[in-house]
Design an enzyme around this catalytic site. Structure first.
Site, PDB file in Angstrom:
ATOM      1  N   THR A 134      -7.765  -1.144   0.172  1.00 27.33           N
ATOM      2  CA  THR A 134      -8.496  -1.154  -1.103  1.00 27.33           C
ATOM      3  C   THR A 134      -9.163  -2.511  -1.317  1.00 27.33           C
ATOM      4  O   THR A 134     -10.217  -2.615  -1.930  1.00 27.33           O
ATOM      5  CB  THR A 134      -7.509  -0.909  -2.265  1.00 27.33           C
ATOM      6  OG1 THR A 134      -6.738   0.234  -1.951  1.00 27.33           O
ATOM      7  CG2 THR A 134      -8.207  -0.686  -3.576  1.00 27.33           C
ATOM      8  N   LYS A 185       2.080   2.090  -5.115  1.00 23.19           N
ATOM      9  CA  LYS A 185       2.711   1.541  -6.325  1.00 23.19           C
ATOM     10  C   LYS A 185       1.841   1.743  -7.560  1.00 23.19           C
ATOM     11  O   LYS A 185       2.356   1.995  -8.642  1.00 23.19           O
ATOM     12  CB  LYS A 185       2.990   0.034  -6.144  1.00 23.19           C
ATOM     13  CG  LYS A 185       3.953  -0.288  -5.017  1.00 23.19           C
ATOM     14  CD  LYS A 185       4.102  -1.779  -4.815  1.00 23.19           C
ATOM     15  CE  LYS A 185       2.859  -2.442  -4.306  1.00 23.19           C
ATOM     16  NZ  LYS A 185       2.465  -2.097  -2.932  1.00 23.19           N
ATOM     17  N   GLN A 191       2.262  -5.888  -3.236  1.00 25.04           N
ATOM     18  CA  GLN A 191       2.706  -6.042  -1.851  1.00 25.04           C
ATOM     19  C   GLN A 191       3.985  -5.228  -1.596  1.00 25.04           C
ATOM     20  O   GLN A 191       4.187  -4.220  -2.248  1.00 25.04           O
ATOM     21  CB  GLN A 191       2.894  -7.528  -1.482  1.00 25.04           C
ATOM     22  CG  GLN A 191       1.584  -8.296  -1.333  1.00 25.04           C
ATOM     23  CD  GLN A 191       0.993  -8.756  -2.638  1.00 25.04           C
ATOM     24  OE1 GLN A 191       1.654  -9.384  -3.445  1.00 25.04           O
ATOM     25  NE2 GLN A 191      -0.270  -8.467  -2.874  1.00 25.04           N
ATOM     26  N   ASP A 195       0.812  -1.221   0.000  1.00 32.33           N
ATOM     27  CA  ASP A 195       0.000   0.000   0.000  1.00 32.33           C
ATOM     28  C   ASP A 195       0.843   1.268   0.000  1.00 32.33           C
ATOM     29  O   ASP A 195       0.453   2.288   0.575  1.00 32.33           O
ATOM     30  CB  ASP A 195      -0.955   0.025   1.211  1.00 32.33           C
ATOM     31  CG  ASP A 195      -1.890  -1.160   1.195  1.00 32.33           C
ATOM     32  OD1 ASP A 195      -2.297  -1.570   0.102  1.00 32.33           O
ATOM     33  OD2 ASP A 195      -2.198  -1.677   2.283  1.00 32.33           O
ATOM     34  N   GLY A 238      -4.285  -4.328  -4.053  1.00 31.67           N
ATOM     35  CA  GLY A 238      -5.333  -3.360  -4.345  1.00 31.67           C
ATOM     36  C   GLY A 238      -4.656  -2.089  -4.795  1.00 31.67           C
ATOM     37  O   GLY A 238      -4.060  -1.394  -3.996  1.00 31.67           O
ATOM     38  N   HIS A 239      -4.690  -1.814  -6.095  1.00 30.50           N
ATOM     39  CA  HIS A 239      -3.981  -0.654  -6.622  1.00 30.50           C
ATOM     40  C   HIS A 239      -4.991   0.384  -7.096  1.00 30.50           C
ATOM     41  O   HIS A 239      -5.785   0.129  -7.988  1.00 30.50           O
ATOM     42  CB  HIS A 239      -3.023  -1.090  -7.723  1.00 30.50           C
ATOM     43  CG  HIS A 239      -1.936  -1.990  -7.205  1.00 30.50           C
ATOM     44  ND1 HIS A 239      -1.036  -2.630  -8.001  1.00 30.50           N
ATOM     45  CD2 HIS A 239      -1.615  -2.343  -5.946  1.00 30.50           C
ATOM     46  CE1 HIS A 239      -0.205  -3.341  -7.249  1.00 30.50           C
ATOM     47  NE2 HIS A 239      -0.544  -3.194  -5.997  1.00 30.50           N
TER      48      HIS A 239
HETATM   49  P1  IMO Z   1      -0.749  -4.063  -2.370  1.00 33.37           P
HETATM   50  O1  IMO Z   1      -0.262  -4.594  -3.682  1.00 33.37           O
HETATM   51  C1  IMO Z   1      -0.903  -4.498   1.937  1.00 33.37           C
HETATM   52  C2  IMO Z   1      -0.885  -8.578   3.532  1.00 33.37           C
HETATM   53  C3  IMO Z   1      -2.120  -9.056   4.251  1.00 33.37           C
HETATM   54  C4  IMO Z   1      -1.496 -10.000   5.262  1.00 33.37           C
HETATM   55  C5  IMO Z   1      -0.363 -10.645   4.459  1.00 33.37           C
HETATM   56  C6  IMO Z   1      -0.709 -11.989   3.858  1.00 33.37           C
HETATM   57  O2  IMO Z   1      -2.038  -3.334  -2.426  1.00 33.37           O
HETATM   58  O3  IMO Z   1       0.336  -3.273  -1.700  1.00 33.37           O
HETATM   59  P2  IMO Z   1      -2.178 -12.701   1.770  1.00 33.37           P
HETATM   60  O4  IMO Z   1      -3.637 -12.476   1.484  1.00 33.37           O
HETATM   61  O5  IMO Z   1      -1.263 -12.121   0.741  1.00 33.37           O
HETATM   62  O6  IMO Z   1      -1.859 -14.142   2.071  1.00 33.37           O
HETATM   63  O7  IMO Z   1      -1.922 -11.905   3.148  1.00 33.37           O
HETATM   64  O8  IMO Z   1      -0.048  -9.726   3.437  1.00 33.37           O
HETATM   65  N1  IMO Z   1      -1.102  -8.078   2.165  1.00 33.37           N
HETATM   66  C7  IMO Z   1      -1.071  -6.770   1.831  1.00 33.37           C
HETATM   67  N2  IMO Z   1      -0.926  -5.667   2.594  1.00 33.37           N
HETATM   68  N3  IMO Z   1      -0.993  -4.366   0.604  1.00 33.37           N
HETATM   69  C8  IMO Z   1      -1.108  -5.467  -0.179  1.00 33.37           C
HETATM   70  O9  IMO Z   1      -1.053  -5.394  -1.516  1.00 33.37           O
HETATM   71  C9  IMO Z   1      -1.198  -6.734   0.430  1.00 33.37           C
HETATM   72  N4  IMO Z   1      -1.331  -7.998  -0.028  1.00 33.37           N
HETATM   73  C10 IMO Z   1      -1.253  -8.809   1.042  1.00 33.37           C
HETATM   74  O10 IMO Z   1      -2.804  -8.000   4.879  1.00 33.37           O
HETATM   75  O11 IMO Z   1      -0.905  -9.256   6.304  1.00 33.37           O
HETATM   76 MG    MG Z   2      -3.026  -1.712  -1.883  1.00 28.87          MG
END
Ligand code: IMO
Ligand code: MG
Length: 427
Positions: free
Chosen positions: A298, A16, A223, A13, A40-41
């Site tokens: 998101t 990106k 992530q 988050d 979530g972008h």
């Molecule tokens: P973006 O791309 C923030 C976190 C989840 C959890 C851990 C494992 O938007 O930055 P998962 O469902 O992947 O097995 O969860 O990773 N997590 C994220 N946190 N932004 C994300 O994606 C995330 N994708 C997974 O909250 O702690």
């Molecule tokens: Mg996100």
């Protein structure tokens, strides 16, 4: 010709999507290389907000090609819904290619994700519940179904049948849940195949051709570094490799073909989900940042945990991904705070640590060592040059550069494309 990898330097988050959308102006191809619909972008174009989970953020330009690489886990229902959502908007969009080697997220993966979280009790990871972990488990166990399998209905049915022979008894006998019907699932997934067929390709080849033709290719990470399966705060991580090296594996591109790596860093830190977070704020300032920055997920809508910027983490991210530049986002969110803090190291049992510790029992006891700096009160969200920023904001940014040892390439001061200050040419 140039290829740029965009990675998250914190816990996801970081913005990106916005940075990818901004840099995509100059790109011909935008490639996702890991993760799935856990991402979530959010991208804002001409006042309209677009929320993307699987399709690369470059899709909002009609002349770009977007690629979902082999390293991504694809839930076809989500992908089809995202395509319908984009087609429903008035905007013309780019073209899409999906790797035949990308693994499929199945409904039983979501179910197993939920069960795994429940069984962890108080130690739950706080996953997004999108079935990401179980999908990557099947991939590593060599029983996963891939996008390319959708093109071979017989083979697809056979492997699905085999998987359900293993998964159904587990769900029914161990967890007292209904199993899945192989015919129903096959019908659903082979239905998606009809919609996705035109997009399926050998995407490593597509990207290689683009690079050979001198095109600009952007690799969009999902992530963040601290959610990396190897390097993150294990086990509070995701199941893929968000660090820059993940782009090579997840897109099928050799490391010598990568020119630059831009690390996206929020001007503070946030985390959604469980696990240690040394600079987390539990006071009014943390709540203020959350409201000011609208820090709600998101993908899941969960409130994000907020805290001060942690330079230890950014240095770690710079090392792991070989960052060539930083994109500092959400600088505007900090406007109005009288004092800002940057964590420069940790105190662990009286000892000063300057490198990020791997062991969670150590990290959990780390007390951040802060450096305080004056903030700025002005609204900076309309400024269009670095020079125009308040002196205190410049000092904050300069301090980040000194502490992390990586120059700043971009500064984001708002959600719109135009609210971006570029300090160097990205490509
Ligand atoms: P973006 O791309 C923030 C976190 C989840 C959890 C851990 C494992 O938007 O930055 P998962 O469902 O992947 O097995 O969860 O990773 N997590 C994220 N946190 N932004 C994300 O994606 C995330 N994708 C997974 O909250 O702690
Ligand atoms: Mg996100």
């Amino acid at each position: 010709m140039s290829t740029v990898v965009i990675v998250g330097t914190q816990w996801g988050d970081e913005g990106k999507g916005k940075i990818t959308d901004y840099l995509a102006r100059e790109a011909d191809f935008v490639v996702r290389y890991q993760g799935g619909s856990n991402a979530g972008h959010t991208v804002v174009v001409d006042g309209d907000e677009y929320r993307l989970h699987l399709i690369p953020s470059g899709i909002l330009y009609e002349d770009k090609t977007c690629v979902i690489g082999n390293g991504v886990v694809v839930e076809p229902g989500v992908l089809c819904a995202e395509l319908d959502y984009l087609h429903g908007k008035k905007r013309r969009i780019g073209s899409l290619r999906i790797s035949d080697c990308a693994h499929l997220v199945m409904p039983y993966h979501r179910c197993l994700d939920e069960i795994a979280e429940e069984s962890r009790g108080a130690d739950k990871i706080g996953t997004t519940g999108r079935g990401i972990g179980p999908a990557y488990m099947d991939k590593a166990a060599r029983v996963g179904l891939r996008v390319g399998d959708l093109l071979d209905p017989e083979g697809f049915r056979r492997q699905l049948q085999r998987n359900l022979e293993r998964v159904n008894p587990l769900l029914q006998k161990m967890y007292n849940r209904p199993g899945f019907d192989p015919d129903e699932l096959a019908a659903e997934y082979l239905g998606y195949a009809e919609q996705l067929r035109p997009y399926i390709a050998d995407t490593s080849l597509v990207i290689d051709e683009a690079i050979r033709q001198g095109k600009n290719v952007l690799f969009e990470g999902a992530q963040g570094t601290l959610l990396d399966n190897d390097h993150g705060t294990y086990p509070f991580v995701t199941s893929s490799h968000p660090v820059a090296g993940g782009a090579c594996i997840g897109a099928g591109v050799g490391p010598t073909k990568i020119d630059k790596v831009i690390g996206v860093a929020k001007a503070y830190t946030s985390r959604v989900g469980d696990g240690p977070f040394p600079t987390e704020l539990f006071d009014d300032v943390g709540a203020w940042i959350r409201e000011q920055g609208q820090e709600y997920g998101t993908t899941t809508g969960r409130p994000r945990r907020c805290g001060w910027l942690d330079a230890v983490i950014l240095r770690y991210a710079a090392r792991l991904s070989g960052l060539s530049g930083l994109a500092v986002t959400r600088l505007d969110t900090l406007s109005g705070l009288p004092t800002l803090k940057i964590c420069t190291g940790y105190l662990y049992k009286g000892e000063r640590l300057t490198e990020f510790p791997h062991r969670l029992e150590v990290l959990r006891e780390c007390q951040p060592v802060y450096e305080e700096m004056p903030g700025w009160q002005e609204d900076i969200s309309h400024l269009n040059s670095y020079e125009a920023l308040p002196e205190t904001a410049k000092r904050y940014l300069q301090r980040i550069v000194e502490l992390v040892g990586v120059p700043i390439a971009l500064i984001s001061i708002g959600r719109e494309r135009a609210q971006t200050i570029g300090l160097e040419d990205a490509f």
